[in-house]
Write a protein that holds these residues in place. Structure first.
Motif, PDB file in Angstrom:
ATOM      1  N   VAL A 218      16.837   8.673  -0.394  1.00  0.00           N
ATOM      2  CA  VAL A 218      16.029   9.804  -0.832  1.00  0.00           C
ATOM      3  C   VAL A 218      16.219  10.934   0.162  1.00  0.00           C
ATOM      4  O   VAL A 218      15.895  10.796   1.348  1.00  0.00           O
ATOM      5  CB  VAL A 218      14.542   9.429  -0.930  1.00  0.00           C
ATOM      6  CG1 VAL A 218      13.739  10.602  -1.495  1.00  0.00           C
ATOM      7  CG2 VAL A 218      14.355   8.196  -1.802  1.00  0.00           C
ATOM      8  N   SER A 219      16.761  12.038  -0.318  1.00  0.00           N
ATOM      9  CA  SER A 219      17.021  13.177   0.556  1.00  0.00           C
ATOM     10  C   SER A 219      15.824  14.128   0.544  1.00  0.00           C
ATOM     11  O   SER A 219      15.137  14.274  -0.464  1.00  0.00           O
ATOM     12  CB  SER A 219      18.275  13.904   0.105  1.00  0.00           C
ATOM     13  OG  SER A 219      18.097  14.439  -1.195  1.00  0.00           O
ATOM     14  N   SER A 220      15.612  14.776   1.666  1.00  0.00           N
ATOM     15  CA  SER A 220      14.464  15.702   1.787  1.00  0.00           C
ATOM     16  C   SER A 220      14.850  17.105   1.365  1.00  0.00           C
ATOM     17  O   SER A 220      16.003  17.420   1.138  1.00  0.00           O
ATOM     18  CB  SER A 220      13.969  15.694   3.229  1.00  0.00           C
ATOM     19  OG  SER A 220      15.010  16.068   4.105  1.00  0.00           O
TER      20      SER A 220
ATOM     21  N   GLU B 271      11.059   8.396   3.241  1.00  0.00           N
ATOM     22  CA  GLU B 271      10.747   7.112   3.869  1.00  0.00           C
ATOM     23  C   GLU B 271      10.928   5.916   2.930  1.00  0.00           C
ATOM     24  O   GLU B 271      10.800   4.766   3.357  1.00  0.00           O
ATOM     25  CB  GLU B 271       9.333   7.108   4.449  1.00  0.00           C
ATOM     26  CG  GLU B 271       8.260   7.569   3.498  1.00  0.00           C
ATOM     27  CD  GLU B 271       7.909   9.034   3.685  1.00  0.00           C
ATOM     28  OE1 GLU B 271       8.831   9.864   3.831  1.00  0.00           O
ATOM     29  OE2 GLU B 271       6.687   9.344   3.672  1.00  0.00           O
ATOM     30  N   ASP B 272      11.212   6.171   1.663  1.00  0.00           N
ATOM     31  CA  ASP B 272      11.529   5.082   0.738  1.00  0.00           C
ATOM     32  C   ASP B 272      13.003   4.679   0.835  1.00  0.00           C
ATOM     33  O   ASP B 272      13.418   3.703   0.205  1.00  0.00           O
ATOM     34  CB  ASP B 272      11.229   5.498  -0.710  1.00  0.00           C
ATOM     35  CG  ASP B 272       9.750   5.712  -0.965  1.00  0.00           C
ATOM     36  OD1 ASP B 272       9.422   6.685  -1.666  1.00  0.00           O
ATOM     37  OD2 ASP B 272       8.937   4.910  -0.469  1.00  0.00           O
TER      38      ASP B 272
ATOM     39  N   ASP C  43       0.824  -1.214   0.000  1.00  0.00           N
ATOM     40  CA  ASP C  43       0.000   0.000   0.000  1.00  0.00           C
ATOM     41  C   ASP C  43       0.854   1.257   0.000  1.00  0.00           C
ATOM     42  O   ASP C  43       0.470   2.275  -0.583  1.00  0.00           O
ATOM     43  CB  ASP C  43      -0.916   0.003   1.232  1.00  0.00           C
ATOM     44  CG  ASP C  43      -2.035  -1.022   1.124  1.00  0.00           C
ATOM     45  OD1 ASP C  43      -2.618  -1.351   2.168  1.00  0.00           O
ATOM     46  OD2 ASP C  43      -2.315  -1.489  -0.001  1.00  0.00           O
ATOM     47  N   SER C  44       2.012   1.187   0.622  1.00  0.00           N
ATOM     48  CA  SER C  44       2.875   2.365   0.761  1.00  0.00           C
ATOM     49  C   SER C  44       3.464   2.831  -0.560  1.00  0.00           C
ATOM     50  O   SER C  44       3.938   3.968  -0.656  1.00  0.00           O
ATOM     51  CB  SER C  44       3.997   2.079   1.752  1.00  0.00           C
ATOM     52  OG  SER C  44       4.772   0.971   1.321  1.00  0.00           O
ATOM     53  N   VAL C  45       3.449   1.973  -1.584  1.00  0.00           N
ATOM     54  CA  VAL C  45       4.063   2.361  -2.864  1.00  0.00           C
ATOM     55  C   VAL C  45       3.071   2.376  -4.019  1.00  0.00           C
ATOM     56  O   VAL C  45       3.436   2.770  -5.135  1.00  0.00           O
ATOM     57  CB  VAL C  45       5.239   1.421  -3.221  1.00  0.00           C
ATOM     58  CG1 VAL C  45       6.243   1.372  -2.067  1.00  0.00           C
ATOM     59  CG2 VAL C  45       4.760   0.031  -3.586  1.00  0.00           C
TER      60      VAL C  45
END
Length: 121
Positions: A119-121, A89-90, A62-64
């Motif tokens: 994955v950088s924010s 969060e990935d 569900d998360s993807v």
């Protein structure tokens, strides 16, 4: 004897895309189902997506859903994971797996060595 080799991981900014590839050899290439799992630091390995040889069965966590797409090229014995709209969060090590049943548990016979996605924010 190497059976599954992942590639395509790397560092990307949030909102970006990456495509992972997993090439199979030997007995792994004859397996019906291929899947992707991931494991973030300090967390258990979790299911991401799976696809049967025919492509009829495709399932996602569900998360993807809506962001990731799993596909395969049987002539090349390769499965892909297109990841769009990536989120911090990935971030995880992504593992390719091969087995007889396209399920969401980790009961797959063969596993790759993993490729890091950050994955950088």
């Amino acid at each position: 004897q190497v059976q599954l080799v992942e590639s395509g991981g790397g560092l990307v900014q949030a909102g970006g895309s990456l495509r992972l590839s997993c090439a199979a050899s030997g007995r792994a290439s004859g397996m019906n189902a291929r899947a992707w799992f991931r494991q973030a630091p300090g967390k258990e390995r979790e299911f991401v997506g799976t696809i049967s040889r025919s492509g009829v069965i495709i399932q996602y966590a569900d998360s993807v859903k809506g962001r990731f797409t799993i596909s395969r090229d049987n002539a090349k014995n390769t499965v892909y994971l297109q990841m769009n709209s990536l989120k911090p969060e990935d971030t995880a090590v992504y593992y390719c797996a091969a087995g007889w049943v396209a399920g969401q548990t980790d009961e797959y016979a063969y596993w790759g060595q993993g490729t890091q996605v950050t994955v950088s924010s």
